[in-house]
Enzyme design. Sequence first.
Site, PDB file in Angstrom:
ATOM      1  N   TYR A  66      -5.605  -0.362   3.559  1.00  0.00           N
ATOM      2  CA  TYR A  66      -5.684  -1.069   2.283  1.00  0.00           C
ATOM      3  C   TYR A  66      -7.039  -0.891   1.595  1.00  0.00           C
ATOM      4  O   TYR A  66      -7.131  -1.011   0.377  1.00  0.00           O
ATOM      5  CB  TYR A  66      -5.332  -2.541   2.455  1.00  0.00           C
ATOM      6  CG  TYR A  66      -3.850  -2.701   2.648  1.00  0.00           C
ATOM      7  CD1 TYR A  66      -2.964  -2.509   1.590  1.00  0.00           C
ATOM      8  CD2 TYR A  66      -3.319  -2.989   3.894  1.00  0.00           C
ATOM      9  CE1 TYR A  66      -1.594  -2.622   1.769  1.00  0.00           C
ATOM     10  CE2 TYR A  66      -1.952  -3.115   4.078  1.00  0.00           C
ATOM     11  CZ  TYR A  66      -1.101  -2.922   3.005  1.00  0.00           C
ATOM     12  OH  TYR A  66       0.253  -3.028   3.187  1.00  0.00           O
ATOM     13  N   GLU A  67      -8.075  -0.587   2.347  1.00  0.00           N
ATOM     14  CA  GLU A  67      -9.397  -0.360   1.742  1.00  0.00           C
ATOM     15  C   GLU A  67      -9.502   1.033   1.127  1.00  0.00           C
ATOM     16  O   GLU A  67     -10.045   1.190   0.044  1.00  0.00           O
ATOM     17  CB  GLU A  67     -10.508  -0.563   2.774  1.00  0.00           C
ATOM     18  CG  GLU A  67     -10.704  -2.000   3.214  1.00  0.00           C
ATOM     19  CD  GLU A  67     -11.349  -2.872   2.149  1.00  0.00           C
ATOM     20  OE1 GLU A  67     -12.116  -2.362   1.316  1.00  0.00           O
ATOM     21  OE2 GLU A  67     -11.089  -4.095   2.165  1.00  0.00           O
ATOM     22  N   SER A  68      -8.988   2.063   1.834  1.00  0.00           N
ATOM     23  CA  SER A  68      -9.220   3.442   1.377  1.00  0.00           C
ATOM     24  C   SER A  68      -7.997   4.342   1.423  1.00  0.00           C
ATOM     25  O   SER A  68      -8.096   5.502   1.010  1.00  0.00           O
ATOM     26  CB  SER A  68     -10.299   4.089   2.247  1.00  0.00           C
ATOM     27  OG  SER A  68      -9.785   4.302   3.562  1.00  0.00           O
TER      28      SER A  68
END
Length: 171
Positions: A66-68
């Site tokens: 979800y971050e990258s």
Amino acid sequence: MGQLGGLMHVIMQAWDTMVVTLAMLMPATVDAKIFQRCDLAMKLEEVGLNGFKGYTIGGLLCMAHYESGFDTSFVDHNPDGSSAYGIFQLNSTWWCDSGVTPTQNLCHMECHELFNRHILDDIMCAKQIVSSQNSMNTWDSWSQHYSGHDLSEWLKGCHMYAKPYTTEINS
């Protein structure tokens, strides 16, 4: 002809600037990689992250996704002027030196080092973050979406020995 010549000069300068900028960015992204979920899981298991400080590889996978999107070249620019870099979105205010904003540089690295496929330095910094006072809550997305949830699905289909704890610890 004078105005046309001046316009052409401005266009050529803009083109030169764009070419130089792209040339500078190319080395940073040439060695970038978007990891497959199970490949990243195995890499995290190899370095002993399963169960590290009470967190599972499933939790780290979920956060990195979800971050990258598992993309080592991903950069997110924040409203405060800092940026987050790499597969774990390490912030330039605290964890790496972007050369642009003031930094604590607690992982003692330059942010551009997070762009390549060799993620051991990223992992070591993430371990340092997880060991810090805020732990996984350092990532806003962790406390908002993942803490206390069943993250064992992130390991399904990955042929590895990681223990798929059913619920992450509440940080």
